[in-house]
Design an enzyme around this catalytic site. Sequence first.
Site, mmCIF file in Angstrom:
data_model
loop_
_atom_site.group_PDB
_atom_site.id
_atom_site.type_symbol
_atom_site.label_atom_id
_atom_site.label_comp_id
_atom_site.label_asym_id
_atom_site.label_seq_id
_atom_site.Cartn_x
_atom_site.Cartn_y
_atom_site.Cartn_z
ATOM 1 N N LYS A 288 87.106 26.443 -23.071
ATOM 2 C CA LYS A 288 88.678 26.415 -21.803
ATOM 3 C C LYS A 288 87.884 24.992 -21.115
ATOM 4 C CE LYS A 288 89.993 27.661 -17.411
ATOM 5 N NZ LYS A 288 90.365 28.307 -16.700
ATOM 6 N N GLU A 377 92.437 43.395 -7.283
ATOM 7 C CA GLU A 377 93.034 43.732 -5.961
ATOM 8 C C GLU A 377 93.175 44.522 -5.603
ATOM 9 O OE1 GLU A 377 94.720 39.650 -8.007
ATOM 10 O OE2 GLU A 377 94.730 42.270 -8.209
ATOM 11 N N ARG A 405 99.638 42.695 -4.163
ATOM 12 C CA ARG A 405 99.125 44.192 -5.784
ATOM 13 C C ARG A 405 98.222 45.223 -5.136
ATOM 14 N NH1 ARG A 405 98.648 40.709 -10.872
ATOM 15 N NH2 ARG A 405 97.032 41.599 -11.681
#
Length: 646
Positions: A288, A377, A405
């Site tokens: 990244k 979540e 969610r």
Amino acid sequence: MAITPGPLLQTVNSPDDLKKIPEEKLHEFCEELRQYIIDVVSVHGGHFAASLGVVELTTALHYVYNTPGDLLVWDVGHQAYGHKIITGRRDRFETNRKYGGLSGFPKIAESEYDTFGVGHSSTSISAALGMAIAAKYKGEKDRKVVAVIGDGSMTAGMAFEGMNHAGVSNTDMLIILNDNGIGIDPNVGALKEYLTDITVSPKYNKFKDDVWNALNKLPVGKRISRGIAHKLADGLKGMINSNANFFESLKLRYFGPIDGHNITKLVDTLKDLKQIPGPKILHIITTKGKGYALAEKDQTKWHAPGLFDKVTGEILKKTFDTPQPPKYQDVFGKTIIELAEKNDKIFGITPAMPSGSSLKYMMEVMPDRALDVGICEQHAVTLSAGMATQGLKVFCNIYSSFMQRAYDQAVHDVAIQQLPVIFCLDRAGLVGDDGPTHHGCYDIAYFRCIPNMIVSAPMNESELRNLMYTAQLEKTKWPFVIRYPRGEGVLPEWRTPMEEITIGKGRRLKEGKDIAILSFGHPGNFAAAAIRTLHQDGILPGHYDMRFAKPLDEELLHEACRQYPRLITVEDGTVLGGFGAAVLEFMAKHGYKNEVKILGIPDRIVEHGTPKELQRECGFDAEGILQTVRELMNEKLVVTEGSISA
């Protein structure tokens, strides 16, 4: 400042243009694409490190596959800037995430190349599988479907559900696992360790490379040799490295890991995989922030750094002559430590957002009492519920839009069992540049309808501290929602003594006449600003900071309804089913006939822009409140004059 793309990138307005570039020059194209992303984001802002990490993958995908006929599905979409540039949006890329400009994420309405709108994690495999099943049903035998998902997104349950189905679907789809070891914050959990084991396994990778290289020397041809190599590697990989069996056990043919920055290797591998039918997964290793040294070194910091000097790496921050208010999330992060130092039952939990939520502060000083559970979540909520059954006071910090969610868990595992989990909903309201997938529009409405649920919002930092203090008290026996917006509050001197707030009690901030403003949460500051201007016009509204959307302060509401013929409610949530709707329900129950105007987020999808731009658009900023009061007072004047003349 005009930003000019490199000579190869200038020629590419579509994937068809990209295919005209000789394969040996693709590495040059990738460098130009990477530099263009750096140039634009440094000046105009946006997500940064994620797109740099997939420049080669993006290029290879559009080079090998026939998009948009072949369907490419991105997960989350932080990494899709190169995709947007290649697919005809290069010259508009400077408008990315700006009001009226390009979305920061793939969006179906924006381009035929954006096959699925995203913003939340872990949706790509299920969406791509749905497309592959549809293609199979319609007899589209040549259509290929590819899902690109990061190892952070792979930790979520939905990704596992998608893979579990994909393995037995008999569809021609490819899942590309982009493994860089980090989401926004470093990844956590057993899956991360498992992928690391695959990546560094010397036995498996050496064996695979040896077989591949040996077979390439055979006279049967490069493509056939590779096919044989794949089959041999598949047949023996379980003997060489048992870790590779996880994906195989889901009946997904596993290939990799390979270097995700080797464009030649990627192109050759994707060409091979196009010829192999059935569900399969390609594991690539990327960095990244690739190509920008500072982003490679500190990937969390450079996920979305804002504007910066690309030469020095200095992140440009506004400077102020006077002390500025802190961010609400930082007040949460510092306050939970203060509370935990005095209450050993307090825990903090977040699903993969320790930096964004500022729970990172507690994780640094109390690592055994603050947990990052990954992009999970649902797990975060039920884990909190389980801890609450044992007497712990859990602050479960989840962004408002991500809380959606875990709605079933909030109902089934928390509310029905009346467990005192404390939900701190960060990024409530209109979050700005991330747009509709991240706006926290609905939590007031979807929590207010659940029995046993307390729903609160602070008007400022001091009130946030008081609500947190109240929620963790032993006598507070109910699930407790505290919602607050992204960004700065209003109090530079925010570290005030904490006091208990009576649950369901608001505050009368200002006496007035003719009209009253009932505010919920941070927009109370917009109301206060509007009232200061109205006083100069001789209009004197009353102002109530209600604090709670559930339970309502009925005593204050009776007072307001009896004293003021006109009421305005203000909130940074949807007007359908929100705080204003709660006030109307109260009035209907008690027979009040006051004139009421509800200000908040309208019943439509609000796009991206700065929070101020979007609040202005929705009409609940200070100017919108000012205008609404004047309109109602003018109506009152017209009615009064008409009555006199009659």
